[in-house]
Design an enzyme around this catalytic site. Structure first.
Site, mmCIF file in Angstrom:
data_model
loop_
_atom_site.group_PDB
_atom_site.id
_atom_site.type_symbol
_atom_site.label_atom_id
_atom_site.label_comp_id
_atom_site.label_asym_id
_atom_site.label_seq_id
_atom_site.Cartn_x
_atom_site.Cartn_y
_atom_site.Cartn_z
ATOM 1 N N GLU B 50 56.195 65.055 -125.207
ATOM 2 C CA GLU B 50 57.381 64.525 -124.528
ATOM 3 C C GLU B 50 58.584 65.330 -124.969
ATOM 4 O O GLU B 50 58.888 65.392 -126.159
ATOM 5 C CB GLU B 50 57.638 63.085 -124.988
ATOM 6 C CG GLU B 50 57.115 62.000 -124.112
ATOM 7 C CD GLU B 50 57.564 60.643 -124.645
ATOM 8 O OE1 GLU B 50 58.737 60.491 -125.016
ATOM 9 O OE2 GLU B 50 56.711 59.755 -124.698
ATOM 10 N N ASP B 61 67.842 54.297 -127.658
ATOM 11 C CA ASP B 61 67.462 55.042 -128.863
ATOM 12 C C ASP B 61 68.211 54.601 -130.109
ATOM 13 O O ASP B 61 69.393 54.264 -130.066
ATOM 14 C CB ASP B 61 67.706 56.537 -128.632
ATOM 15 C CG ASP B 61 66.652 57.131 -127.717
ATOM 16 O OD1 ASP B 61 65.464 57.038 -128.067
ATOM 17 O OD2 ASP B 61 67.011 57.657 -126.646
ATOM 18 N N TYR B 175 53.707 53.249 -120.588
ATOM 19 C CA TYR B 175 54.333 53.356 -121.899
ATOM 20 C C TYR B 175 54.602 51.937 -122.381
ATOM 21 O O TYR B 175 55.468 51.261 -121.848
ATOM 22 C CB TYR B 175 55.637 54.142 -121.748
ATOM 23 C CG TYR B 175 56.331 54.569 -123.028
ATOM 24 C CD1 TYR B 175 56.526 53.697 -124.094
ATOM 25 C CD2 TYR B 175 56.817 55.868 -123.154
ATOM 26 C CE1 TYR B 175 57.183 54.102 -125.236
ATOM 27 C CE2 TYR B 175 57.487 56.287 -124.295
ATOM 28 C CZ TYR B 175 57.663 55.392 -125.332
ATOM 29 O OH TYR B 175 58.319 55.792 -126.467
#
Lengths: 411, 270
Positions: B50, B61, B175
């Protein structure tokens, strides 16, 4: 400036917004990590349910009246009108609410909703600290834990509000990333929410973020416009010619404008031009930005050619945000509201003028609206009426203004 | 011809192990060092790599990837330069290459243009963490038109009816976000996670990769029996940050990647 809208009974493109998906035309929606999607669905459902519950509205009305001090006065600023030599000027005195700004309208509404949803913990972001103080206040009232995220730049320039929040029992969490102001505080609040979504309600302070926030915050702020509309009709027997409000992310402006949208009333939002639009140091997302996605919604955004969000600037921490609520984007595109700008310097002049002419120290944010109201009022005849939202009081700004004006204050 | 995600998972399955999916911020710690890191990851047993397009406001994040994104942006890294790096590397990789990006840079470049550039660069799939299925219609059309896999996320908070919607949009692999949180937080591989992964694997042939908070070989090993793939991001980015200099980053990242890949290859210790 746009022409006055003709009155008619046909549905207008700005009515019935947003749609079920939270879209205001091309703007709005829900652009967040999957973890938050279910919570946003639950929030929207809880809000719809609360809207249908007379007990919820009654409890909120009670708090707005006896706790927050509503209805706020609509004050005719005759000295300003005389100075400006034109229209009659009316100020909607949101600065007179408990905690000193319109932000309390939304904080009380959302904290009641949080309680209804069984959430024990409240988080919020703040720029100028007014939304943080309002949230800290509402959380104290309801006995909920509260954490407010605030950029360290804003903590410096709005130190008074940091102290107020701490006195109210809120933990102020310093945010050191990015521009260390409102945008970064929203990022951190969203990160907290992703982590603690099961126990926590995020009280977003403006008409941005993922659906249902832009609609819900607008609805809670629309009390400003509903009151102002009734007050000016009762006082003068007619509607004003123009409404004016400052626009950062846009909550006080949409709150004032929304109840007038179907009326033949001109509306003007004033964005922060900072050091001047040409310098790039400003917060004028509608005037100088392009559509993009930030903090969960599609909106007008200050960004570079690669889609990176650029840093906003304004002397007013509450306007220092690189996006503007999705409904403003739609109203701009439709030409229903026009958007002007005022620089830091113009806002300071307006700040001082209101203080000296009327004995009212306004927030630097609200001073942007006053700066352009002067131009609008002075070109209209003496029969015309301009209604300005005085969104907050300026106590929080006195140290910053004193430092900035220095010797000019002695005169 | 670059490797597809399907091929990458098929190979791991053939070898009886979970796929190893390392993440690295594009252009970090420097554009040159990032190239070496990707090659090192490929040489250490990565099945899918990735590559992140740095964004100014990475709200999914944690601090490590935030800092790496800022450092990359400060060095002038752009979506186009990350895709150019992908184009340069993809023909040399044994692993499939996917790109992770927030939505605004994609919108700004234009959905069609972004999809075409990524596809031409040998990218197999794209993950857009702030684009849920409800908003993804135009992107799905553009990405599918360019032959890209559209990878979506499911979370512990995702109810069954949403999972169906997500699966319908999802191609390549699903995911699974290991916890409510941001990237790089501490992760416990426990019963709750095991149940969560089992839930999203059940009734679907789509491979499921678990990410967020996987930092050590022991965790990877524990996850090996649960998921089709394991994603590791912040821990590798942190190694690159802590390296003595950009020149040493690939070696430092590679050392951890080898441990993780070995952990996965050994599988659960039971």
């Amino acid at each position: 400036m746009p022409r006055l809208q003709p009155s008619s009974t046909e549905p207008r493109p700005w009515s019935q917004q947003p749609d079920q998906a939270g879209r205001f035309g091309a703007y709005g929606g829900r652009f967040v990590p999957e973890t938050l999607m279910p919570a946003l669905g639950e929030l929207a459902a809880a809000y719809d349910e609360a809207l249908g519950d007379p007990a919820f509205q009654a409890e909120l009305d009670e708090l707005l009246e006896h706790y927050a001090g509503r209805a706020t006065p609509l004050y005719e600023a005759r000295n300003l009108s005389a100075n400006w030599g034109g229209a009659r000027v009316f100020l909607k005195r949101e600065d007179l609410t408990h905690t000193g700004a319109h932000k309390i309208n939304n904080a009380l509404g959302q904290v009641l909703l949080a309680k209804r949803m069984g959430k024990k913990r409240i988080i919020a972001e703040t720029g100028a600290g007014q939304h943080g103080v309002a949230t800290a206040t509402a959380a104290a009232l309801m006995g909920l834990d509260c954490v407010v995220y605030m950029g360290t730049l804003d903590m410096e320039r709005q130190a008074l509000n940091v102290t107020r929040m701490r006195m109210l029992g809120t933990r102020v969490e310093p945010v050191t990333s990015g521009s260390r102001s409102l945008k970064d505080a929203v990022n951190e609040a969203l990160r907290d929410w992703v982590t603690n979504v099961r126990t926590t309600h995020y009280i977003l302070g403006s008409v941005v973020g993922p659906h249902p926030y832009p609609r819900m915050v607008r609805d809670f702020q629309a009390v400003i416009g509903r009151e102002a509309r009734a007050q000016i009709l009762a006082r003068t027997g007619r509607l004003p010619d123009a409404l004016m409000a400052c626009v950062g992310a846009g909550s006080n402006a949409i709150g004032l404008f929304h109840p007038f949208l179907d009326d033949p009333v001109q509306m003007i939002g004033v964005e922060a031009a900072g050091l001047g639009l040409a310098t790039g140091k400003h917060s004028a997302s509608l005037s100088a930005g392009t559509p993009g996605v930030l903090h969960g919604c599609s909106l007008y955004l200050l960004q570079d050619e690669h889609g990176q969000v650029t840093e906003a600037h304004s002397i007013a921490a509450g306007l220092d945000y690189p996006g503007v609520g999705p409904e403003h984007g739609l109203l701009k595109d439709l030409g229903r509201v026009s958007y002007l700008t005022a620089t830091d310097e113009e806002a300071l002049e307006a700040f001082m003028e209101l203080a000296r002419a009327e004995g009212i120290i306004p927030a630097l944010e609200s001073s942007h609206a006053l700066a352009r109201a002067k131009d609008v009022a002075s070109v209209l005849g003496s029969e015309a009426m301009v209604l300005v939202c005085l969104s907050g009081r300026g106590d929080k700004d006195v140290a910053q203004v004193a430092e900035r004006l220095g010797a000019r204050l002695e005169k | 011809m670059s490797v597809s995600i399907d091929q990458a998972f098929a190979l791991a399955r053939q070898e009886g192990r979970s796929a190893f999916i390392p993440f690295m911020t594009g252009g970090f710690p420097s554009p040159e060092a990032c190239r070496e890191i990707v090659l090192a990851l490929d040489g250490c047993g990565a099945d899918v790599i990735e590559l992140g397009i740095p964004f100014s406001d990475p709200l999914a994040d944690g601090p490590v990837i935030q800092a790496s994104s800022k450092q990359a942006l400060d060095q002038g890294v752009t979506p186009a330069s990350v895709l150019a790096l992908a184009a340069e590397l993809s023909p040399r990789l044994k692993a499939a290459l996917v790109v992770m990006t927030y939505y605004n840079p994609v919108l700004r470049m234009g959905l069609q243009r972004f999809a075409a550039s990524a596809s031409q660069a040998g990218v197999s799939g794209v993950i857009v963490p702030d684009l849920p299925p409800e908003e993804a219609g135009p992107w799905l059309e553009a990405a599918r038109g360019a032959g890209l896999d559209t990878i979506f996320m499911a979370a512990p908070t995702t109810p069954p009816e949403r999972l169906e919607v997500i699966r319908e949009c999802c191609r390549g692999f699903l995911y699974y976000v290991s916890m409510t949180g941001v990237t790089g937080a501490g992760l416990n591989v426990d019963q709750e996670l095991a149940r969560g992964v089992a839930r999203v694997r059940q009734g679907s042939s789509l491979p499921v990769a678990v990410g967020f908070g996987v930092a050590e070989a022991a965790q990877a090993r524990a996850l090996a029996g649960l998921a089709d793939g394991v994603i590791v991001g912040s821990a590798l980015v942190k190694r690159a940050q802590q390296a003595a200099g950009p020149g040493q980053a690939a070696e430092a990242v590679g050392a951890l990647a080898r441990e993780l890949a070995q952990g996965l290859a050994q599988g659960p210790s039971v």
